[in-house]
Design a protein around this motif. Structure first.
Motif, PDB file in Angstrom:
ATOM      1  N   ALA A 161     -32.599 -59.944 107.885  1.00  0.00           N
ATOM      2  CA  ALA A 161     -32.396 -59.243 106.616  1.00  0.00           C
ATOM      3  C   ALA A 161     -30.938 -58.812 106.446  1.00  0.00           C
ATOM      4  CB  ALA A 161     -33.315 -58.031 106.534  1.00  0.00           C
ATOM      5  N   THR A 217     -30.500 -53.575 100.498  1.00  0.00           N
ATOM      6  CA  THR A 217     -31.083 -54.916 100.525  1.00  0.00           C
ATOM      7  C   THR A 217     -31.899 -55.133 101.788  1.00  0.00           C
ATOM      8  OG1 THR A 217     -29.302 -55.848  99.185  1.00  0.00           O
ATOM      9  CG2 THR A 217     -30.545 -57.386 100.555  1.00  0.00           C
ATOM     10  N   VAL A 260     -35.240 -53.452 101.345  1.00  0.00           N
ATOM     11  CA  VAL A 260     -36.079 -54.155 100.381  1.00  0.00           C
ATOM     12  C   VAL A 260     -36.736 -55.363 101.031  1.00  0.00           C
ATOM     13  CG1 VAL A 260     -36.081 -55.530  98.254  1.00  0.00           C
ATOM     14  CG2 VAL A 260     -34.811 -53.384  98.344  1.00  0.00           C
ATOM     15  N   ILE A 261     -35.956 -56.162 101.746  1.00  0.00           N
ATOM     16  CA  ILE A 261     -36.482 -57.390 102.353  1.00  0.00           C
ATOM     17  C   ILE A 261     -37.472 -57.069 103.472  1.00  0.00           C
ATOM     18  CG2 ILE A 261     -35.889 -59.478 103.634  1.00  0.00           C
ATOM     19  CD1 ILE A 261     -33.210 -59.511 102.144  1.00  0.00           C
ATOM     20  N   SER A 274     -40.605 -55.192 102.030  1.00  0.00           N
ATOM     21  CA  SER A 274     -41.488 -56.100 101.300  1.00  0.00           C
ATOM     22  C   SER A 274     -42.245 -57.014 102.248  1.00  0.00           C
ATOM     23  CB  SER A 274     -40.663 -56.938 100.312  1.00  0.00           C
ATOM     24  OG  SER A 274     -41.479 -57.849  99.611  1.00  0.00           O
ATOM     25  N   SER A 275     -41.566 -57.501 103.268  1.00  0.00           N
ATOM     26  CA  SER A 275     -42.196 -58.386 104.240  1.00  0.00           C
ATOM     27  C   SER A 275     -43.366 -57.700 104.940  1.00  0.00           C
ATOM     28  CB  SER A 275     -41.161 -58.850 105.275  1.00  0.00           C
ATOM     29  OG  SER A 275     -41.771 -59.627 106.288  1.00  0.00           O
ATOM     30  N   GLY A 316     -43.626 -62.047 101.991  1.00  0.00           N
ATOM     31  CA  GLY A 316     -43.097 -60.736 101.641  1.00  0.00           C
ATOM     32  C   GLY A 316     -41.581 -60.734 101.589  1.00  0.00           C
ATOM     33  N   ALA A 317     -40.968 -61.385 102.569  1.00  0.00           N
ATOM     34  CA  ALA A 317     -39.502 -61.482 102.580  1.00  0.00           C
ATOM     35  C   ALA A 317     -39.009 -62.276 101.383  1.00  0.00           C
ATOM     36  CB  ALA A 317     -39.040 -62.135 103.879  1.00  0.00           C
ATOM     37  N   GLY A 320     -38.954 -60.085  98.385  1.00  0.00           N
ATOM     38  CA  GLY A 320     -37.872 -59.122  98.504  1.00  0.00           C
ATOM     39  C   GLY A 320     -36.511 -59.719  98.198  1.00  0.00           C
ATOM     40  N   VAL A 373     -33.905 -58.955  94.995  1.00  0.00           N
ATOM     41  CA  VAL A 373     -32.516 -58.554  95.216  1.00  0.00           C
ATOM     42  C   VAL A 373     -31.572 -59.458  94.433  1.00  0.00           C
ATOM     43  CG1 VAL A 373     -30.675 -58.518  96.937  1.00  0.00           C
ATOM     44  CG2 VAL A 373     -32.889 -57.485  97.461  1.00  0.00           C
ATOM     45  N   GLU A 399     -35.116 -54.832  92.057  1.00  0.00           N
ATOM     46  CA  GLU A 399     -35.817 -54.278  93.204  1.00  0.00           C
ATOM     47  C   GLU A 399     -36.842 -53.210  92.796  1.00  0.00           C
ATOM     48  OE1 GLU A 399     -31.500 -55.166  94.447  1.00  0.00           O
ATOM     49  OE2 GLU A 399     -32.544 -54.204  92.769  1.00  0.00           O
ATOM     50  N   LEU A 425     -39.846 -54.790  91.314  1.00  0.00           N
ATOM     51  CA  LEU A 425     -40.694 -55.327  92.382  1.00  0.00           C
ATOM     52  C   LEU A 425     -41.564 -54.218  92.962  1.00  0.00           C
ATOM     53  CD1 LEU A 425     -41.527 -57.548  94.438  1.00  0.00           C
ATOM     54  CD2 LEU A 425     -39.606 -56.795  95.859  1.00  0.00           C
TER      55      LEU A 425
END
Length: 360
Positions: free
Chosen positions: A141, A180, A183-184, A187-188, A274-275, A278, A282, A287, A290
């Motif tokens: 990430a 960021t 978020v990644i 979300s993952s 998920g990633a 995310g 971004v 974001e 999302l």
């Protein structure tokens, strides 16, 4: 790949110019991924069954899940294969955003594969130790975040856009990298926590990805971006092809994952998808949208956090079991009812997210 070939052929026949249209390539990307998943799915399920790559069920979970033990897992590899092949065929391979999305998704898929492999080899549901899993996720990430930050062509690419407000944008500066990252990774893991019932995670993922197609198309088109007062990000439109492939692959996988599931996606699929959501959010600077559209994922994650915090602080549990979908199961809801109601909620939230395009 095929886009470049079509450009060459267009010199001899103008009909090939249709392949240069982003909308057309997005549709073809979705259809290609769908049919790849549909065609390869039965063979993959058969191979997983023969190799006894079956799901390991938690012994403290709902008793109704015991019948799921042995169901083929790691089906997320089918989703990833479909996405990658379709994106490479129909995407513009010179676009940096497409490669960031693909490589980030694949890297998280590898982490998920290791986790699944350890679960299967050890015959328990523990898998990769949490500290190692998060360390690997963090490396991937942060790499993606740093790349996007270093290659940003305009200030808007590192701003936080607040939905429902036309002129509210916060300059994140270097903090963009940290934001960021969260978020990644967030979300993952949120999608991974939601992936506990047949089809529960995949359709919300498809619905959110479908909405992100709209945001990517608008953000990558200077005229639409100006008209709807959303940030214009040059090149972001190409992410439509990636999201289209995700939608097609997800629907193809759902064909086999719907209740009662013939195959589970496993962490290789859940962490990767998920990633993917995310990193796309971004790129198109949505974001917070999302966060709204993926409300089911958010609530599932919050339920786990609250459950753990409550038990450690007070010794009591808030829910009968976390994540939240298990709580409803233990209350007596049949599994299909939980699944479909979560789907319905996601449809409503996605529509609310799309409404932010106009309500500014």
């Amino acid at each position: 790949m095929l886009m470049e070939l079509a450009e060459l052929l267009a010199q001899f026949n103008s009909g090939f110019r249709v392949f240069q249209y982003l909308t057309f390539r997005t549709i073809l990307g979705a259809l290609t991924a769908f049919f790849i998943a549909l065609l390869i799915g039965p063979h993959m399920i058969k191979r997983l069954t023969v190799r006894q790559i079956g799901q390991t069920v938690r012994d403290d979970g709902p008793q109704t899940h015991l019948i799921k033990a042995g169901t083929p897992t790691m089906g997320g590899a089918l989703i990833l294969l479909s996405i990658v092949v379709s994106s490479l065929l129909w995407g513009n391979l010179g676009n940096r955003f497409l490669w960031v999305a693909l490589l980030t998704t694949l890297a998280f898929g590898v982490i998920g594969w290791v986790d699944d492999y350890l679960k299967l080899s050890r015959k328990n549901s523990k898998g990769l130790a949490a500290r190692y899993k998060y360390a690997c996720q963090s490396i991937v990430a942060l790499t993606a975040a740093l790349f996007l930050y270093q290659t940003a062509h305009s200030p808007v690419e590192t701003q936080l856009i607040v939905p429902f407000f036309k002129d509210v944008a916060l300059n994140l500066g270097v903090f963009y990298v940290v934001f960021t990252y969260f978020v990644i990774v967030g979300s993952s893991n949120a999608v991974n926590l939601t992936d506990g019932l047949d089809g529960l995670a995949i359709l919300p993922t498809v619905l959110v990805a479908g909405a992100l197609v709209v945001f990517a198309y608008v953000s990558g088109n200077v005229n639409f971006a100006r008209y709807l007062a959303v940030p214009y990000v040059a090149g972001a439109g190409e992410i439509c092809v990636f999201c289209g492939a995700l939608v097609g692959a997800g629907l193809g996988f759902l064909w086999f994952n719907t209740y009662p599931a013939q195959v589970f996606m496993g962490d290789i699929g859940a962490l990767a998808l998920g990633a993917a959501l995310g990193v796309v959010a971004v790129i198109v600077r949505q974001e917070l949208v999302l966060f709204l559209m993926g409300g089911v994922f958010v609530v599932e994650t919050v339920s786990v956090i609250l459950q753990v915090a409550s038990f450690k602080l007070t010794g009591r549990r808030i829910f009968r079991m976390a994540p939240l979908h298990h709580h409803f199961e233990l209350k007596g809801w049949p599994e299909p009812r939980v699944i479909v109601r979560f789907w319905i909620i996601t449809v409503v939230l996605v529509l609310a997210g799309l409404a932010t395009l106009k309500l500014r």
